[in-house]
Design a protein around this motif. Sequence first.
Motif, PDB file in Angstrom:
ATOM      1  N   ARG A 192       1.264 -21.113   5.581  1.00  0.00           N
ATOM      2  CA  ARG A 192       1.034 -19.802   6.095  1.00  0.00           C
ATOM      3  C   ARG A 192      -0.453 -19.550   6.482  1.00  0.00           C
ATOM      4  O   ARG A 192      -1.277 -19.793   5.828  1.00  0.00           O
ATOM      5  CB  ARG A 192       1.615 -18.899   4.932  1.00  0.00           C
ATOM      6  CG  ARG A 192       2.929 -19.066   4.411  1.00  0.00           C
ATOM      7  CD  ARG A 192       3.226 -18.419   3.051  1.00  0.00           C
ATOM      8  NE  ARG A 192       2.265 -18.674   2.157  1.00  0.00           N
ATOM      9  CZ  ARG A 192       2.568 -18.565   0.664  1.00  0.00           C
ATOM     10  NH1 ARG A 192       3.227 -17.544   0.273  1.00  0.00           N
ATOM     11  NH2 ARG A 192       1.574 -19.217  -0.112  1.00  0.00           N
ATOM     12  N   CYS A 194      -2.588 -16.250   8.137  1.00  0.00           N
ATOM     13  CA  CYS A 194      -2.601 -15.017   8.404  1.00  0.00           C
ATOM     14  C   CYS A 194      -3.933 -14.528   9.221  1.00  0.00           C
ATOM     15  O   CYS A 194      -5.053 -14.695   8.774  1.00  0.00           O
ATOM     16  CB  CYS A 194      -2.642 -14.083   7.291  1.00  0.00           C
ATOM     17  SG  CYS A 194      -2.727 -12.274   7.242  1.00  0.00           S
ATOM     18  N   SER A 196      -6.275 -11.822  10.692  1.00  0.00           N
ATOM     19  CA  SER A 196      -6.452 -10.431  10.385  1.00  0.00           C
ATOM     20  C   SER A 196      -7.619  -9.923  11.262  1.00  0.00           C
ATOM     21  O   SER A 196      -8.781 -10.198  11.555  1.00  0.00           O
ATOM     22  CB  SER A 196      -7.246 -10.207   8.958  1.00  0.00           C
ATOM     23  OG  SER A 196      -7.160  -8.726   8.446  1.00  0.00           O
ATOM     24  N   SER A 225       3.333 -18.082  10.586  1.00  0.00           N
ATOM     25  CA  SER A 225       1.871 -17.282  11.024  1.00  0.00           C
ATOM     26  C   SER A 225       2.198 -15.731  11.170  1.00  0.00           C
ATOM     27  O   SER A 225       3.445 -15.274  11.628  1.00  0.00           O
ATOM     28  CB  SER A 225       1.272 -17.813  12.381  1.00  0.00           C
ATOM     29  OG  SER A 225       2.170 -17.778  13.557  1.00  0.00           O
ATOM     30  N   ARG A 226       1.180 -15.239  10.693  1.00  0.00           N
ATOM     31  CA  ARG A 226       1.446 -13.687  10.825  1.00  0.00           C
ATOM     32  C   ARG A 226       0.295 -12.822  10.919  1.00  0.00           C
ATOM     33  O   ARG A 226      -0.822 -13.276  10.750  1.00  0.00           O
ATOM     34  CB  ARG A 226       2.339 -13.009   9.675  1.00  0.00           C
ATOM     35  CG  ARG A 226       1.442 -13.074   8.315  1.00  0.00           C
ATOM     36  CD  ARG A 226       2.214 -12.031   7.398  1.00  0.00           C
ATOM     37  NE  ARG A 226       1.632 -12.439   6.013  1.00  0.00           N
ATOM     38  CZ  ARG A 226       1.821 -11.426   4.983  1.00  0.00           C
ATOM     39  NH1 ARG A 226       2.322 -10.312   5.062  1.00  0.00           N
ATOM     40  NH2 ARG A 226       1.214 -11.827   3.768  1.00  0.00           N
ATOM     41  N   HIS A 227       0.201 -11.549  11.410  1.00  0.00           N
ATOM     42  CA  HIS A 227      -1.042 -10.848  11.419  1.00  0.00           C
ATOM     43  C   HIS A 227      -0.905  -9.630  10.512  1.00  0.00           C
ATOM     44  O   HIS A 227      -0.056  -9.009  10.243  1.00  0.00           O
ATOM     45  CB  HIS A 227      -1.052 -10.282  12.877  1.00  0.00           C
ATOM     46  CG  HIS A 227      -2.020  -9.105  13.130  1.00  0.00           C
ATOM     47  ND1 HIS A 227      -1.764  -7.861  13.157  1.00  0.00           N
ATOM     48  CD2 HIS A 227      -3.448  -9.089  13.224  1.00  0.00           C
ATOM     49  CE1 HIS A 227      -2.799  -7.034  12.921  1.00  0.00           C
ATOM     50  NE2 HIS A 227      -3.665  -7.919  13.345  1.00  0.00           N
ATOM     51  N   LEU A 228      -2.123  -9.279   9.925  1.00  0.00           N
ATOM     52  CA  LEU A 228      -2.442  -8.131   9.038  1.00  0.00           C
ATOM     53  C   LEU A 228      -3.432  -7.530   9.435  1.00  0.00           C
ATOM     54  O   LEU A 228      -4.549  -8.054   9.939  1.00  0.00           O
ATOM     55  CB  LEU A 228      -2.227  -8.274   7.617  1.00  0.00           C
ATOM     56  CG  LEU A 228      -1.027  -8.757   6.883  1.00  0.00           C
ATOM     57  CD1 LEU A 228      -1.448  -9.156   5.473  1.00  0.00           C
ATOM     58  CD2 LEU A 228      -0.171  -7.651   7.137  1.00  0.00           C
ATOM     59  N   LEU A 233      -4.418  -6.143   4.742  1.00  0.00           N
ATOM     60  CA  LEU A 233      -4.993  -7.271   4.127  1.00  0.00           C
ATOM     61  C   LEU A 233      -5.449  -7.232   2.687  1.00  0.00           C
ATOM     62  O   LEU A 233      -5.112  -7.838   1.676  1.00  0.00           O
ATOM     63  CB  LEU A 233      -5.703  -8.218   5.001  1.00  0.00           C
ATOM     64  CG  LEU A 233      -6.142  -9.521   4.480  1.00  0.00           C
ATOM     65  CD1 LEU A 233      -5.191 -10.574   4.212  1.00  0.00           C
ATOM     66  CD2 LEU A 233      -7.254 -10.359   5.326  1.00  0.00           C
ATOM     67  N   GLN A 243       0.911 -14.593  -1.657  1.00  0.00           N
ATOM     68  CA  GLN A 243       1.430 -14.643  -0.231  1.00  0.00           C
ATOM     69  C   GLN A 243       0.597 -15.303   0.915  1.00  0.00           C
ATOM     70  O   GLN A 243       0.774 -15.413   1.906  1.00  0.00           O
ATOM     71  CB  GLN A 243       1.904 -13.272   0.218  1.00  0.00           C
ATOM     72  CG  GLN A 243       0.864 -12.468   0.218  1.00  0.00           C
ATOM     73  CD  GLN A 243       1.196 -10.987   0.639  1.00  0.00           C
ATOM     74  OE1 GLN A 243       1.867 -10.679   1.366  1.00  0.00           O
ATOM     75  NE2 GLN A 243       0.688  -9.971  -0.252  1.00  0.00           N
ATOM     76  N   PHE A 244      -0.814 -15.745   0.449  1.00  0.00           N
ATOM     77  CA  PHE A 244      -1.589 -16.292   1.397  1.00  0.00           C
ATOM     78  C   PHE A 244      -1.992 -17.672   1.169  1.00  0.00           C
ATOM     79  O   PHE A 244      -2.392 -18.084  -0.048  1.00  0.00           O
ATOM     80  CB  PHE A 244      -2.903 -15.423   1.514  1.00  0.00           C
ATOM     81  CG  PHE A 244      -2.707 -14.114   1.686  1.00  0.00           C
ATOM     82  CD1 PHE A 244      -2.381 -13.613   3.049  1.00  0.00           C
ATOM     83  CD2 PHE A 244      -2.683 -13.071   0.956  1.00  0.00           C
ATOM     84  CE1 PHE A 244      -2.040 -12.278   3.253  1.00  0.00           C
ATOM     85  CE2 PHE A 244      -2.539 -11.745   1.072  1.00  0.00           C
ATOM     86  CZ  PHE A 244      -2.084 -11.434   2.171  1.00  0.00           C
ATOM     87  N   ILE A 247      -6.045 -17.648   5.612  1.00  0.00           N
ATOM     88  CA  ILE A 247      -6.745 -16.604   6.374  1.00  0.00           C
ATOM     89  C   ILE A 247      -7.665 -16.994   7.416  1.00  0.00           C
ATOM     90  O   ILE A 247      -8.572 -17.421   6.934  1.00  0.00           O
ATOM     91  CB  ILE A 247      -7.174 -15.406   5.252  1.00  0.00           C
ATOM     92  CG1 ILE A 247      -5.888 -14.825   4.255  1.00  0.00           C
ATOM     93  CG2 ILE A 247      -7.813 -14.125   5.966  1.00  0.00           C
ATOM     94  CD1 ILE A 247      -6.585 -14.239   3.198  1.00  0.00           C
TER      95      ILE A 247
END
Length: 369
Positions: A192, A194, A196, A225-228, A233, A243-244, A247
């Motif tokens: 994962r 993320c 930010s 992959s994701r964005h916050l 965040l 969950q990370f 980052i």
Amino acid sequence: MPGIPLRNGGPAARIAVIPGDGIGAEVTPQAVKVLKAVAAPARRPLEFVELDWSADKYLRQNVSLPVGAVEMMRDEFDAILFGALGDPRVPSNQHAADILLGLRFKLDLYVNARPVELLDNRLTPLRDRSEKELRLMIFRENTEGLYVGVGGFFKKGTPDEIAVQEDVNSRKGVERIIRYAFEYARQQGVKRVCMSDKSNAMIFAHDLWQRVFKEVRQEYTDIDSRHLYIDTLVMELVRDPSQFDVIVTCNLFGDIISDLGAQLAGGLGLAPSGNIHPGKTSLFEPVHGSAPNLAGKGIANPLGSVLTSAMMLEFLGWKPEAAALRTAVRAALRENYATPDLGGDKHTVEVGDWLATKSAEALAQQHYK
Ligand code: NAD
Ligand code: IPM
Ligand code: MN
């Protein structure tokens, strides 16, 4: 944290040591002592050259980053072990900007790797969180953003004063740190990543981060992959840090969330970091500063500097020695052989001496296995 890229050093590793100000000057000698304890039986020598760049020197000689310093670092040293800079006698923080930001920028140390790792369950202020739920890496962009010092004053000192600080983000700069985060995840076998930002408000600078992220993530479909947004965040980091894995964020946000991460894992006294350009002279420092409130009391926690040294050893390719340092730090936490910030009653030097002995023992144990 494993997975730090190697410096292809020569037969011996040369380390520039910059203890700096306040507790930087107290914890760094402990780390050097521990490093020497594991270097003695090692394959190749570690050589240390101490440099007195500090507020004292700045105030005495008006010298911050000396002429030729960057070339000297680049050509003569494999790594820099740094303490901290910051002194109430230099309210502008000019010497720290010149030396620390100067080295980050001029050596192009674009990766600021700040691992957050809970080494002992009882150290986190979070309820019911265990070691395996708090292990992540923050990659902070380290050469651009709001740190570049582009800006100025207009009508300074008047009621109409204006202060401008530009947020400078290059396509190349954003892409290389995002790509680095994905490569690291792949290499570590974690799933994962993320990214930010604050692209809902910073509609130019962070629009670039958005576009680059969308493009680069397509090359890493094996990674989740994701964005916050950064405000979300920080909330999620406290609510559920499990969950990370990785980052990646800009310079300023990375600075802020790395102190949050440090506190989640036991406090600033424990947090390490590396300012890295893969394959080139890189700088390793604890996340904490010079802590003037603690300076001179002999109770600063040296573990952050020792874990920083372990990161540096990994970068140099000294894996068994790095592992020995980590084993010793875990033992100190387990046995509460620690400074007051961790609830112990030991002094900085006592912890340093103990870690030197335990690190050497841990290294010897590995050889017997
Ligand atoms: P700080 O990190 O120096 O200290 C904040 C607090 O954290 C301290 O008061 C102390 O209670 C605790 N702490 C930090 N390190 C510790 C350790 N090793 N052992 C035990 N407790 C520890 O941050 P600050 O007070 O905001 O800044 C002080 C000065 O340091 C400022 O001049 C700042 O600019 C500078 N600074 C330098 C660096 C660096 O050189 N890399 C990093 C951060 C801050
Ligand atoms: C850090 C520090 C520095 C930064 C300061 C001293 C300029 O807080 O290394 O985290 O903001 O990068
Ligand atoms: Mn900081």
